[in-house]
Write an enzyme that holds these catalytic residues in place. Structure first.
Site, PDB file in Angstrom:
ATOM      1  N   ASP A 206       0.906  -1.139   0.000  1.00  0.00           N
ATOM      2  CA  ASP A 206       0.000   0.000   0.000  1.00  0.00           C
ATOM      3  C   ASP A 206       0.947   1.190   0.000  1.00  0.00           C
ATOM      4  O   ASP A 206       1.574   1.489   1.022  1.00  0.00           O
ATOM      5  CB  ASP A 206      -0.886   0.021   1.258  1.00  0.00           C
ATOM      6  CG  ASP A 206      -1.861   1.183   1.203  1.00  0.00           C
ATOM      7  OD1 ASP A 206      -1.437   2.291   0.850  1.00  0.00           O
ATOM      8  OD2 ASP A 206      -3.045   0.981   1.503  1.00  0.00           O
ATOM      9  N   HIS A 207       1.083   1.854  -1.154  1.00  0.00           N
ATOM     10  CA  HIS A 207       2.178   2.828  -1.257  1.00  0.00           C
ATOM     11  C   HIS A 207       1.990   4.009  -0.300  1.00  0.00           C
ATOM     12  O   HIS A 207       2.943   4.726  -0.005  1.00  0.00           O
ATOM     13  CB  HIS A 207       2.390   3.287  -2.707  1.00  0.00           C
ATOM     14  CG  HIS A 207       1.414   4.307  -3.186  1.00  0.00           C
ATOM     15  ND1 HIS A 207       0.161   3.986  -3.625  1.00  0.00           N
ATOM     16  CD2 HIS A 207       1.502   5.652  -3.284  1.00  0.00           C
ATOM     17  CE1 HIS A 207      -0.473   5.089  -3.981  1.00  0.00           C
ATOM     18  NE2 HIS A 207       0.318   6.115  -3.777  1.00  0.00           N
ATOM     19  N   HIS A 269      -5.916   2.769   1.143  1.00  0.00           N
ATOM     20  CA  HIS A 269      -5.222   3.966   1.646  1.00  0.00           C
ATOM     21  C   HIS A 269      -5.975   4.618   2.823  1.00  0.00           C
ATOM     22  O   HIS A 269      -5.391   4.933   3.859  1.00  0.00           O
ATOM     23  CB  HIS A 269      -5.045   5.004   0.539  1.00  0.00           C
ATOM     24  CG  HIS A 269      -4.366   4.470  -0.695  1.00  0.00           C
ATOM     25  ND1 HIS A 269      -3.430   3.472  -0.653  1.00  0.00           N
ATOM     26  CD2 HIS A 269      -4.491   4.807  -2.003  1.00  0.00           C
ATOM     27  CE1 HIS A 269      -3.006   3.210  -1.885  1.00  0.00           C
ATOM     28  NE2 HIS A 269      -3.637   4.006  -2.720  1.00  0.00           N
TER      29      HIS A 269
HETATM   30  C1  BG6 Z   1      -3.442   4.557  -6.364  1.00  0.00           C
HETATM   31  C2  BG6 Z   1      -4.765   4.593  -7.091  1.00  0.00           C
HETATM   32  O1  BG6 Z   1      -3.420   3.524  -5.418  1.00  0.00           O
HETATM   33  O2  BG6 Z   1      -3.256   5.786  -5.675  1.00  0.00           O
HETATM   34  C3  BG6 Z   1      -4.847   5.762  -8.035  1.00  0.00           C
HETATM   35  O3  BG6 Z   1      -4.929   3.383  -7.819  1.00  0.00           O
HETATM   36  C4  BG6 Z   1      -4.537   7.046  -7.306  1.00  0.00           C
HETATM   37  O4  BG6 Z   1      -6.122   5.846  -8.636  1.00  0.00           O
HETATM   38  C5  BG6 Z   1      -3.222   6.917  -6.520  1.00  0.00           C
HETATM   39  O5  BG6 Z   1      -4.440   8.091  -8.250  1.00  0.00           O
HETATM   40  C6  BG6 Z   1      -3.007   8.131  -5.639  1.00  0.00           C
HETATM   41  O6  BG6 Z   1      -1.712   8.072  -5.100  1.00  0.00           O
HETATM   42  P1  BG6 Z   1      -0.967   9.386  -4.638  1.00  0.00           P
HETATM   43  O7  BG6 Z   1       0.316   8.882  -4.055  1.00  0.00           O
HETATM   44  O8  BG6 Z   1      -0.780  10.238  -5.864  1.00  0.00           O
HETATM   45  O9  BG6 Z   1      -1.856  10.052  -3.637  1.00  0.00           O
END
Ligand code: BG6
Length: 525
Positions: A206-207, A269
């Site tokens: 989960d980045h 997230h």
């Molecule tokens: C990803 C989603 O997990 O997170 C995308 O699949 C989204 O749809 C992205 O745009 C958002 O990541 P960040 O780091 O730009 O907030």
């Protein structure tokens, strides 16, 4: 004196064994990373530039190999050209010719079909040839599944069948979300993975957990004694979590039609952010001790029935609008999206965590695409003092708020009321800020760099565990089912470039609360 406690010392957790060895000192052994889908979008934008950065920062060992395994018919040379373009496009400032010459030697490509036994045999032979054993005779291999979810089970089964997890290699597997489409399919996927790998070898990404400010939530909570006594239903009025995106679905219409905002952002997230704010203190900073506490939060979130969903959730889909003076088409006009699509691109809800600490404290969460700004923040709002002593009757005294800004600003700020200079006892709102850039001035690392390094070191803290993933699905499954069963009558219900549908305000207004005004410019709503 032995046995006597020193009143001034802080006891160390019995799990703290690394005080002489900082995580940055943990040695990364020679490794090979096999990227399934190594020429796909995720690899191009994130993984390959992140690996290049890690090399640039001297964080990779001398011996490592990056092998892309996938469909395109590409020679090693062609793959290197592809990686070079991806680094030059997505991280132009970091490109350096001599570093590139060295880095590119570590790259290779195997043109393969994910279902072909022959191709897995070729991969096995290649790995046996290139993997450098560690002094303990281990051959570290990380399998990174940067592929569409439907393909993952096939690859995992083939890895098992071709004995990649037997004695020759020390394997790990990194999997990207979404983990299934609901709790049942996530459990099925977990069973498939755990048939072949041990849970300790599975890294579910989960980045958001790789973002510096997100990690700082638990650090801030548990390294400072002044907030923790206040961190409960007695002093906190409510919590607001906003994940606002300016981008739309880009080239991913097909994927997004199957996914929608709840599966894309809320199940993972947003749930992770809720858990970090709400979890109990872990007894140590070990992966499973922290993950245990997070799972408890997911399990304590009040289950939502039909009536609750009707009253306390809001869905939205963007129509045409404008962002930064550029005309933006509505979601239904995006490529690969049905002209009468029911897919939500916005979500807001009131969540209750029925625990001793949080009973009765609402967590308002919202997220959406094509909103006015890109902004992720958590706002913890404290209760008002019991008696108003200052100002005029009509003056509003702003409540204390502790705000974790995750992006684009990386900041923690606390708002306070102070006396405005002068003879009148006028209250005035000020903030105390901590900003990463001005405090540390260091270059921020991308979330993927942190996650890759942690995986190479064998640290699972920032990765989701099987039971956590399933528990997060249990929270959102009823919402998804209800929204899919009863299509929204009013879509599209917010213009691109606004802050989302108006109904989100009613969630709070009924209770005498309001969303924090996030607009850096006058609201477009
Ligand atoms: C990803 C989603 O997990 O997170 C995308 O699949 C989204 O749809 C992205 O745009 C958002 O990541 P960040 O780091 O730009 O907030």
């Amino acid at each position: 004196m032995e046995g006597q406690t020193n009143d001034y010392s802080v006891a160390a957790s019995k799990f703290l064994q690394t005080c002489d060895l900082l995580a940055s000192d943990v040695k990364i052994e020679p490794f090979t990373i096999v990227i399934f889908g190594g020429t796909g979008d995720l690899s191009k934008r994130m993984l390959l530039p992140s690996l290049y950065h890690l090399k640039k920062d001297g964080r990779l060992p001398e011996d490592f190999s990056i092998v892309a395994f996938g469909l395109p018919k590409k020679s090693d040379e062609e793959f290197r050209k592809f990686v070079r373009e991806s680094v030059e496009t997505f991280s132009p400032e970091s490109f350096n010719q001599s570093l590139w010459d060295e880095f590119s030697q570590h790259l290779s490509h195997i043109s393969a079909d994910f279902t072909s036994d022959e191709d897995y045999t070729a991969l096995y032979n290649r790995l046996a040839e290139i993997c450098i054993p560690t002094p303990e005779n281990k051959r570290e291999v990380v399998f990174y599944l940067a592929v569409p979810p439907a393909v993952a089970p096939v690859i995992i089964a083939k890895l098992g069948q071709h004995k990649f997890c037997d004695e020759t290699f020390e394997p790990k597997i990194i999997m990207e979300k979404p983990f299934g489409r609901d709790r049942a399919s996530a459990s099925e996927l977990n069973r498939t993975v755990l048939n072949v790998f041990d849970e300790s070898q599975v890294y579910r990404v989960d980045h958001y957990l790789g973002k510096e400010t997100v990690q700082n939530i638990i650090f801030f909570r548990f390294a400072n004694s002044i907030f923790e006594p206040l961190w409960n239903r007695r002093y906190i009025d409510h919590v607001q979590i906003t994940v606002a995106e300016q981008v739309g679905v880009e080239q991913r219409g097909l994927f997004y039609e199957q996914t929608g905002v709840v599966r894309d952002i809320v199940q993972n997230h947003i749930m992770q952010l809720v858990a970090l704010v709400a979890m109990e203190p872990p007894v140590g900073f070990e992966a499973d001790l922290i993950r245990d506490e997070k799972v408890k939060v997911f399990r304590t979130i009040r289950p939502m029935d039909e009536e609750y969903i009707g009253k306390f959730t809001v869905r939205g889909q963007y129509g045409p609008g404008s962002i930064n003076n550029v005309q933006i088409p509505g979601y239904r006009a995006e490529r690969d999206v049905a002209p009468d699509s029911n897919t939500p691109t916005f979500f807001a809800a009131k969540i209750y965590i029925d625990s001793w600490r949080w009973a009765g404290v609402p967590f308002y969460v919202r997220t959406g695409k094509r909103l006015a700004e890109r902004l992720t923040e958590i706002s913890v709002q404290f209760k008002q003092p019991p008696l108003k002593l200052f100002g005029r009757t009509c003056d509003v005294i702003e409540p204390n708020r502790l705000i974790f800004s995750v992006q684009p600003q990386e900041e923690i700020s606390l708002s306070l009321s102070v006396k405005f200079p002068g003879v009148d006892n006028q209250p005035h709102n000020v903030t105390m800020d901590f900003n990463y850039e001005s405090s540390f001035g260091v270059e921020r690392h991308h979330a993927y760099e942190r996650l890759l390094i942690d995986c190479l070191k064998g640290d699972l803290t920032l990765f989701a565990r099987q039971d956590g993933v399933e528990a997060m699905w249990s929270v959102v499954d009823p919402i998804i089912s209800q929204w899919e069963a009863v299509p929204a009558a009013n879509f599209p219900n917010y213009p691109a470039g606004s802050w989302g549908p108006k109904e989100q305000d009613e969630l709070l207004e009924h209770e005498g609360r309001a969303w924090r005004n996030l607009a850096s410019e006058p609201s477009l709503m």
